[in-house]
Write a protein that holds these residues in place. Structure first.
Motif, short mmCIF file in Angstrom:
data_model
loop_
_atom_site.label_atom_id
_atom_site.label_comp_id
_atom_site.label_asym_id
_atom_site.label_seq_id
_atom_site.Cartn_x
_atom_site.Cartn_y
_atom_site.Cartn_z
N LEU A 211 0.84 -1.19 0.00
CA LEU A 211 0.00 0.00 0.00
C LEU A 211 0.87 1.24 0.00
N GLY A 212 0.54 2.20 -0.87
CA GLY A 212 1.33 3.42 -0.95
C GLY A 212 0.47 4.67 -0.89
N THR A 213 1.05 5.73 -0.33
CA THR A 213 0.38 7.03 -0.28
C THR A 213 1.07 7.99 -1.23
N LEU A 214 0.29 8.79 -1.91
CA LEU A 214 0.82 9.74 -2.89
C LEU A 214 1.65 10.82 -2.21
N ARG A 215 2.82 11.09 -2.76
CA ARG A 215 3.65 12.21 -2.31
C ARG A 215 3.61 13.28 -3.40
N LYS A 216 2.66 14.20 -3.27
CA LYS A 216 2.52 15.26 -4.26
C LYS A 216 3.80 16.09 -4.36
N LEU B 196 -2.51 13.28 -16.46
CA LEU B 196 -2.67 12.52 -17.69
C LEU B 196 -4.00 11.80 -17.69
N GLU B 197 -4.44 11.35 -18.85
CA GLU B 197 -5.65 10.55 -18.97
C GLU B 197 -5.22 9.09 -19.07
N ILE B 198 -5.35 8.37 -17.96
CA ILE B 198 -4.78 7.03 -17.88
C ILE B 198 -5.38 6.08 -18.90
N GLY B 199 -6.64 6.31 -19.29
CA GLY B 199 -7.27 5.43 -20.25
C GLY B 199 -6.63 5.48 -21.63
N LYS B 200 -5.83 6.51 -21.89
CA LYS B 200 -5.14 6.63 -23.18
C LYS B 200 -3.69 6.13 -23.10
N MET B 201 -3.27 5.73 -21.90
CA MET B 201 -1.91 5.22 -21.74
C MET B 201 -1.86 3.73 -22.08
N ARG B 202 -0.71 3.30 -22.57
CA ARG B 202 -0.55 1.89 -22.95
C ARG B 202 0.59 1.19 -22.21
N TYR B 203 1.49 1.97 -21.65
CA TYR B 203 2.64 1.40 -20.96
C TYR B 203 2.89 2.12 -19.64
N MET B 204 3.63 1.46 -18.76
CA MET B 204 3.99 2.07 -17.49
C MET B 204 5.46 1.75 -17.19
N ARG B 205 6.21 2.78 -16.91
CA ARG B 205 7.57 2.58 -16.42
C ARG B 205 7.52 2.72 -14.91
N VAL B 206 8.02 1.70 -14.22
CA VAL B 206 7.94 1.68 -12.76
C VAL B 206 9.36 1.63 -12.17
N ARG B 207 9.60 2.53 -11.26
CA ARG B 207 10.91 2.54 -10.61
C ARG B 207 10.70 2.45 -9.10
N THR B 208 11.39 1.52 -8.47
CA THR B 208 11.26 1.31 -7.03
C THR B 208 12.58 1.63 -6.35
N PHE B 209 12.52 2.53 -5.36
CA PHE B 209 13.70 2.91 -4.59
C PHE B 209 13.62 2.30 -3.19
N ARG B 210 14.62 1.57 -2.81
CA ARG B 210 14.74 1.08 -1.44
C ARG B 210 15.77 1.95 -0.73
N PHE C 166 5.20 11.97 -13.74
CA PHE C 166 5.36 10.79 -12.92
C PHE C 166 4.79 11.03 -11.53
N ALA C 167 4.30 9.95 -10.92
CA ALA C 167 3.71 10.03 -9.59
C ALA C 167 4.58 9.25 -8.62
N PHE C 168 4.81 9.85 -7.48
CA PHE C 168 5.67 9.27 -6.45
C PHE C 168 4.81 8.75 -5.31
N TYR C 169 4.96 7.46 -4.98
CA TYR C 169 4.22 6.87 -3.86
C TYR C 169 5.20 6.38 -2.80
N GLU C 170 4.89 6.68 -1.55
CA GLU C 170 5.67 6.17 -0.43
C GLU C 170 4.94 4.96 0.14
N VAL C 171 5.63 3.83 0.20
CA VAL C 171 5.00 2.60 0.68
C VAL C 171 4.77 2.67 2.18
N GLU C 172 3.52 2.43 2.59
CA GLU C 172 3.15 2.47 4.00
C GLU C 172 3.22 1.08 4.63
N ALA C 173 2.91 0.04 3.87
CA ALA C 173 2.90 -1.31 4.41
C ALA C 173 2.98 -2.32 3.28
#
Length: 288
Positions: free
Chosen positions: A137-142, A150-164, A193-200
C-alpha cells in the motif's frame, strides 16, 4: 487478480513499483470523472509472479475475474499490466480517495455472498498459474511528483521505478528528489510521474515511481530530454545529486509494463477514453 475485498492475501499485482521514472501526478485516478485527473491519494499494488508457460492461461483466468466482478456489480475497479522486462509478472493497481474509502470497498464483499463465492472459486483457478504473490500500500507524495495530469485510459505502458532507501536516510533521499525536481522544472522535462511512499507490505522506506506512457516511442526522445535535465542541474548539481543518492539508496529496480484489458476491470470513464482498447467487441462469427 486477487481482489482486495475478497482475497487480500492472495495477490500482489502491479505494485507499481517504480523512478528516474517517478510515478506521476499525471497518473489518472482510477475512479476519475474522465479526462486528465491527478493520481489517487492511496494506491494498492498487487503483484503476481506467473509460472513459465502459463501466461495465456493466466490471462484467461484474469479475464474471468473481470466478468465475475462486472456480473456482481463490484465497485472496486483496477488496471492490470504485464511485464515487458524482468520476471514474468502481472501487476494490478487500485486507487482510493482515503483509508475510509479503502475500508468501505474492502467491506463491500460482506454484503454480496454470491459474488464472494464466485471470487473464491476463481481464486483457486488463478493460483494454479502463480509462483508467488505480494501486495503493498502506498500514499501519494505530491511534493515529490512531477508533471501535468494525464488521462490514464489513453496510456498503454507504465515505467515503474522502485527505490529502497537506507534506514534513517528518508529525509536526505527526499531532498535529493527535490533537487532533481527543480532541474526537471527548469528543463521543461516532457513527462509526468507520480511518487508513492510505501506504507505497508514491503521494506521501509520504499518509494515507487510511476510514469505512464502512450507509446514506447516516448522513450526515444529521452536522450534529448535527459541531456537538458543534466544541463539544468549543472556540474555541481550533478555531483551533489549523485552523492545524495549514493548515500541514501540501497537499490533501485526499473521495469517496463504494458497495460492489458484482459487483466483489468476498468471503470466506465477509463473505458470511455478508448472503448476499442479497453472493451473491444467480440469478433463476429462467420456466417453459416
Amino acid at each position: 487478480m486477487k481482489h482486495s475485498l475478497f482475497s487480500p492475501s492472495s495477490a500482489f499485482r502491479l505494485a507499481l513499483l517504480v523512478a528516474p521514472a517517478l510515478l506521476a501526478p499525471g497518473f489518472t485516478a482510477l475512479r476519475a470523472q474522465g479526462g486528465p485527473q491527478p493520481p489517487p491519494p492511496l494506491m494498492m499494488f498487487y503483484r503476481e509472479e506467473v509460472k513459465p508457460g502459463h501466461g495465456a492461461a493466466h490471462a484467461a483466468t484474469e479475464a474471468a475475474w473481470g466478468r465475475i466482478l462486472a456480473k456482481g456489480k463490484a465497485t472496486e475497479h483496477y488496471l492490470g499490466m504485464s511485464s515487458l522486462t524482468g520476471p514474468s509478472e502481472a501487476w494490478f493497481i487500485m486507487g482510493y480517495g482515503s483509508y475510509a474509502d479503502w475500508e468501505a470497498k474492502h467491506n463491500e464483499g460482506d454484503s454480496n455472498p454470491a459474488l464472494k463465492k464466485e471470487i473464491d472459486a476463481i481464486s483457486l483457478k488463478d493460483g494454479d498459474h502463480l509462483a508467488g504473490t505480494r501486495s503493498f500500500l502506498g500514499t501519494l507524495r505530491k511534493d515529490l511528483s512531477y508533471g501535468p495530469p494525464l488521462e490514464i485510459g489513453k496510456m498503454r505502458y507504465m515505467r515503474v521505478r522502485t527505490f529502497r532507501v537506507k534506514q534513517g536516510m528518508g529525509a536526505a533521499f527526499e531532498e535529493g528528489v527535490k533537487m532533481a525536481l527543480a532541474a526537471y522544472e527548469k528543463s521543461h522535462f516532457p513527462a509526468s510521474f507520480a511518487f508513492y511512499e510505501v506504507e505497508a507490505g514491503t521494506w521501509s522506506p520504499t518509494f515507487v515511481v510511476l510514469r505512464p506512457m502512450k507509446s514506447l516511442a516516448d522513450m526515444d526522445a529521452m536522450d534529448t530530454a535527459n541531456k537538458a535535465f543534466l544541463d539544468a542541474l549543472g556540474e555541481e548539481g550533478r555531483k551533489a545529486m549523485q552523492k545524495t543518492f549514493m548515500d541514501t539508496v540501497n537499490g533501485v529496480e526499473n521495469q517496463l509494463f504494458a497495460f492489458s484489458p484482459k487483466l483489468s476491470y476498468p471503470n466506465s470513464d477509463v473505458i470511455a477514453s478508448d472503448p476499442a482498447f479497453w472493451a473491444p467487441k467480440p469478433p463476429k462469427e462467420p456466417a453459416k
